[in-house]
Scaffold this active site. Structure first.
Site, mmCIF file in Angstrom:
data_model
loop_
_atom_site.group_PDB
_atom_site.id
_atom_site.type_symbol
_atom_site.label_atom_id
_atom_site.label_comp_id
_atom_site.label_asym_id
_atom_site.label_seq_id
_atom_site.Cartn_x
_atom_site.Cartn_y
_atom_site.Cartn_z
ATOM 1 N N LYS A 192 0.849 -1.193 0.000
ATOM 2 C CA LYS A 192 0.000 0.000 0.000
ATOM 3 C C LYS A 192 0.881 1.238 0.000
ATOM 4 O O LYS A 192 1.687 1.444 0.911
ATOM 5 C CB LYS A 192 -0.901 -0.015 1.228
ATOM 6 N N GLU A 230 7.388 -6.707 0.860
ATOM 7 C CA GLU A 230 6.167 -6.615 1.672
ATOM 8 C C GLU A 230 5.216 -7.778 1.372
ATOM 9 O O GLU A 230 4.617 -8.349 2.283
ATOM 10 C CB GLU A 230 5.438 -5.287 1.404
ATOM 11 N N LYS A 245 -2.180 -1.592 -3.856
ATOM 12 C CA LYS A 245 -3.059 -0.432 -3.808
ATOM 13 C C LYS A 245 -2.257 0.846 -3.854
ATOM 14 O O LYS A 245 -1.274 0.941 -3.132
ATOM 15 C CB LYS A 245 -3.841 -0.499 -2.499
HETATM 16 C C1 PBG Z 1 -7.228 3.142 5.398
HETATM 17 C C2 PBG Z 1 -7.678 3.037 3.995
HETATM 18 C C3 PBG Z 1 -7.596 4.018 3.000
HETATM 19 C C4 PBG Z 1 -8.182 3.465 1.863
HETATM 20 C C5 PBG Z 1 -8.606 2.185 2.179
HETATM 21 N N1 PBG Z 1 -8.263 1.932 3.489
HETATM 22 C C6 PBG Z 1 -7.117 5.415 3.053
HETATM 23 C C7 PBG Z 1 -5.769 5.770 3.502
HETATM 24 O O1 PBG Z 1 -4.868 4.949 3.664
HETATM 25 O O2 PBG Z 1 -5.611 6.970 3.745
HETATM 26 C C8 PBG Z 1 -8.315 4.163 0.551
HETATM 27 C C9 PBG Z 1 -9.305 3.599 -0.406
HETATM 28 C C10 PBG Z 1 -9.651 4.481 -1.547
HETATM 29 O O3 PBG Z 1 -9.027 5.535 -1.774
HETATM 30 O O4 PBG Z 1 -10.576 4.128 -2.277
HETATM 31 N N2 PBG Z 1 -8.200 2.675 6.285
#
Ligand code: PBG
Length: 324
Positions: A192, A230, A245
């Site tokens: 992520k 990771e 992501k």
């Molecule tokens: C954190 C989380 C995020 C997203 C999913 N889980 C936001 C972040 O890390 O700030 C983003 C998902 C999206 O942008 O559609 N709980």
């Protein structure tokens, strides 16, 4: 003599026969936001077509998602109160916990996944607890584990940690097993990135950090080898599926992780990626439906097995209408 690749493009049926990538409603996981209230469905301005649902209305929404053939949803919660340690994240009467059991009561077969993270539940908006102005890794693991176990207790099929703390998959696996939730799976947001593409989500989930940013725990966008590290770490720690992501600016990462890692791989077509398509469509600058399908096919072609996407319902309608 001319070699003629165009022969294979001559008719729609021929093109269908030689299409190298398939896209199915079974590939989709639909992200949903749940809040307290009765019969509420509040539009999210930066994500046209997406809503914050109260528990009763999320059940109705999930029935529609299920009837379209989509096999899974992932839940994000908007708590009634926030505090420094995100204690509403693991409350038995928490909004996600209630939504899980309400949905499972009505549609037991649907796969219910839950986002495990503290950013929606902390008053400072960071994904963990703060010590000396930094997110404290190990103190956060304890709370994340409680949150994951509470989701499992409510009936979640998979918990999906998105916090990017080190060691969280192992900690959550241990917590689930100790509480006899051996069959609750973990979809880890293994890779992520600290991305600006999460902008609309942070409005939708009211989860923007109140100071600093997330670069101390989420990954640096220029890195690729670290993504493999990771992914492999989370596989060793016991993840059942992993995720990359965002998706679109990271399709090279999706491909590389697919090649290096044995687990089912999901990619998250995040809020900013959705919002850009919707905004351009609303301006009449692009054909939003065609762009949507091209986006989803590109994620599959890169190597993802599953796609978390706000487009899931719209794309499902198109895919379902193609059955002869
Ligand atoms: C954190 C989380 C995020 C997203 C999913 N889980 C936001 C972040 O890390 O700030 C983003 C998902 C999206 O942008 O559609 N709980």
């Amino acid at each position: 003599m001319i070699i003629r690749p165009r022969r294979l493009r001559r008719t729609p049926t021929i093109r269908e026969m030689v299409r190298e990538t398939t896209l199915s409603v079974k590939d989709f996981i639909f992200p949903l936001f749940v809040k307290y209230g009765d019969d509420e469905k509040d539009p999210i301005p930066s994500m046209p077509g997406q809503y914050q649902f109260s528990v009763d209305s999320i059940v109705k929404e999930t029935e529609e998602i299920w009837s379209l053939g989509i096999p899974a949803i992932i839940l994000f919660g908007l708590p009634d109160k926030k505090d420094a340690v995100g204690s509403r994240s693991y409350a038995e009467d928490g909004v996600v916990q209630r939504a899980i059991s309400a949905i499972k009561d009505r549609i037991p077969e649907i796969v219910v996944m839950t986002d495990v993270c503290l950013c929606e539940y902390t008053d400072h908006g960071h994904c963990g607890v703060i010590k000396d102005n930094m997110v404290d890794n190990d103190a956060t693991l304890e709370i994340l584990t409680r949150q994951a176990v509470s989701h499992a207790r409510a009936g979640a099929d998979f918990v999906a940690p998105s916090d990017m703390m080190d060691g969280r998959v192992a900690a959550i696996r241990k917590g689930l097993d100790e509480n006899n939730f051996h069959d609750t799976g973990i979809l880890s947001y293994a890779v992520k990135y600290a991305s600006a593409f999460y902008g609309p989500f942070r409005e939708a989930a009211d989860s923007a950090p109140q100071f600093g940013d997330r670069s101390g725990y989420q990954m640096d966008p220029p890195n690729a080898l670290e993504a493999i590290k990771e992914a492999l770490l989370d596989m060793e720690e016991g993840a059942d599926m992993i995720m990359v992501k965002p998706a679109l600016s990271y399709l090279d990462i999706v491909r590389r992780v697919r090649e290096e890692c044995l687990l089912p791989l999901a990619a998250y077509n995040v809020s900013g990626e959705y919002a850009m398509v919707k905004a351009a469509e609303q301006n009449g600058w692009i054909d939003g439906t065609r762009v949507m399908m091209e986006v989803l096919f590109s994620i599959k072609r890169a190597g993802a097995d599953l796609i978390l996407t706000y487009f899931a319902k719209d794309a499902a309608r198109i895919l379902n209408s193609k059955v002869r």
